[in-house]
Design an enzyme around this catalytic site. Structure first.
Site, PDB file in Angstrom:
ATOM      1  N   ASP A  15       0.845  -1.200   0.000  1.00  0.00           N
ATOM      2  CA  ASP A  15       0.000   0.000   0.000  1.00  0.00           C
ATOM      3  C   ASP A  15       0.877   1.245   0.000  1.00  0.00           C
ATOM      4  O   ASP A  15       0.738   2.143  -0.822  1.00  0.00           O
ATOM      5  CB  ASP A  15      -0.924  -0.033   1.209  1.00  0.00           C
ATOM      6  CG  ASP A  15      -1.750  -1.312   1.217  1.00  0.00           C
ATOM      7  OD1 ASP A  15      -1.464  -2.188   2.043  1.00  0.00           O
ATOM      8  OD2 ASP A  15      -2.606  -1.459   0.334  1.00  0.00           O
ATOM      9  N   GLU A 265       1.487  -6.286  -5.550  1.00  0.00           N
ATOM     10  CA  GLU A 265       1.142  -5.380  -6.649  1.00  0.00           C
ATOM     11  C   GLU A 265       2.352  -4.587  -7.114  1.00  0.00           C
ATOM     12  O   GLU A 265       2.704  -4.603  -8.294  1.00  0.00           O
ATOM     13  CB  GLU A 265       0.035  -4.427  -6.192  1.00  0.00           C
ATOM     14  CG  GLU A 265      -0.371  -3.420  -7.255  1.00  0.00           C
ATOM     15  CD  GLU A 265      -1.685  -2.720  -6.925  1.00  0.00           C
ATOM     16  OE1 GLU A 265      -2.564  -3.302  -6.268  1.00  0.00           O
ATOM     17  OE2 GLU A 265      -1.811  -1.567  -7.345  1.00  0.00           O
TER      18      GLU A 265
END
Ligand code: TRH
Length: 370
Positions: A15, A265
């Protein structure tokens, strides 16, 4: 443009990895005045040296960093654009302020290769309180928000990949001892390994031990803890444990490796930009939803079936297929085809506009209509 970016660190580093990269790029490449709100500064300090985990406010790389505490400073009122990463819900008092100023409000979504993303990208959501939130989806096609990629990346990567000497000095600075670097000079394959605890790393080590080409295996401390044992067998990879290194250096590690095992990610996208064969371990979710997301990406990834089979096995450890799949994917012809496909993957994806560029244009357009 003045913007607030809100980042809540769920777990791991992805994140903050994504938000920090976006904040830096909007400031550097697009001249935005960015205020980045982060709840967990300790995780942030892990990927960015110099971040003071106890500071309520600090500056870094041209970004104003605010510690997102339980009592946000009321003087920090909403700016032209509010970017909420991964639906992290900005503080209620801040949203109250947004009702007065009606900024452009963006929800930056998680990356997915699934087709439905294109039909949802950019859609507005009208709230009962009159505020409108727009959904911005990263993705792999021109009908999505694209992928984070800063300008000048290819040139920097190509310069490092063209010089064995520069790679040696970088790897030495990252903690790789000289005898391990000598293996590279003798033709060993360099593999980087960043994975979740569920990954079948022992099976991978077995396949690498059976491979005729020696392997230098670079893994961050704490990742795949069973590796030390798995790498004791004859012919097994030479394992080098690295400390957690700063994000820009993590990129360089990927650029120096011949094969990158990445996860989540952000490292997944960075491995694409290394233009080298990659194996992605997707963030595991309940009821194997993550496997649908994995298949959607594999349908776009131009690597040979042998590479796809390894990536599927890596994400389904219970299958027990990783060792055989790795051996097949690393066989000479299959390996050469995978190398070519990795270059194609970087070239095709980097030909699309980047996420920061798309987001800047999207917000500028919405700001005009405010
Ligand atoms: O750490 P992750 O598993 O993060 C995940 C994903 O982002 C996932 O989408 C999200 O839902 C979950 O967190 C909550 O993997 P990721 O995304 O690769 O982020 C790791 C970041 O850490 C990436 O920016 C690279 C960086 N990194 C370093 O800077 N130095 C290092 O030494 C290492 C190993 C990683």
């Amino acid at each position: 443009m003045q913007a607030d970016i809100f980042c809540r660190v769920v777990d791991n580093y992805g994140d903050i990895g994504v938000c920090w990269r976006l904040a830096r790029q909007l400031a550097r490449d697009h001249g935005w005045d960015i205020r980045l709100w982060v709840d967990d500064l300790a995780s942030f300090a892990h990927i960015q040296p110099g971040i003071d985990a106890s500071a309520p406010r600090q500056q870094a790389a041209g970004v104003d960093i605010v510690h997102w505490s339980d009592a946000p400073d009321p003087a920090l009122t909403p700016r032209d654009v509010v970017i909420e990463a991964f639906a992290c819900d900005p503080p209620a008092a801040f949203v109250d302020g947004m009702r007065r100023s009606h900024p452009v409000w963006i929800n930056l979504e998680y990356l997915s290769a699934e087709a439905w993303v294109e039909s949802c990208h950019g859609l507005p959501s009208q709230r009962p309180d009159g505020l409108v939130k727009h959904f911005f989806f990263p993705g792999f096609t021109a009908a999505t928000g694209g992928l984070l990629r800063e300008s000048g990346l290819s040139a920097e990567r190509d310069a490092l990949q063209a010089s064995a000497g520069l790679q040696d000095s970088f790897l030495r600075s990252a903690g790789v001892p000289d005898d391990a670097l000598a293996l590279r000079r003798d033709g060993a394959r360099t593999v980087s390994l960043f994975c979740y605890p569920s990954a079948p790393a022992g099976e991978l080590a077995q396949a690498l031990a059976a491979d005729s080409r020696p392997t230098l295996l670079l893994a961050p401390q704490g990742v795949a803890p069973g590796l030390e044992t798995a790498c004791q067998a004859p012919g097994a990879p030479r394992l080098v444990r690295l400390p957690f290194i700063a994000q820009p250096d993590f990129d360089r590690l990927l650029w120096c490796a011949d094969l990158n095992f990445v996860r989540g990610e952000d490292s997944f996208v960075r491995a694409a930009w290394a233009a080298r064969p990659l194996v992605w371990q997707i963030y595991p979710q309940e009821e194997n939803i993550h496997l649908e997301k994995l298949d959607a990406w594999l349908a776009r990834y131009p690597a040979p079936e042998s590479a796809h089979a390894l990536i599927r096995a890596w994400n389904q450890p219970e299958s027990g297929d990783t060792s055989a799949a790795a051996t097949a994917a690393l066989a000479p012809d299959a390996w050469l085809a995978w190398i070519a496909a990795a270059r194609l993957w970087d070239a095709s994806q980097s030909a699309l506009p980047g996420l920061a560029e798309n987001l800047a244009a999207f917000c500028a357009d919405l700001a005009k209509k405010r």
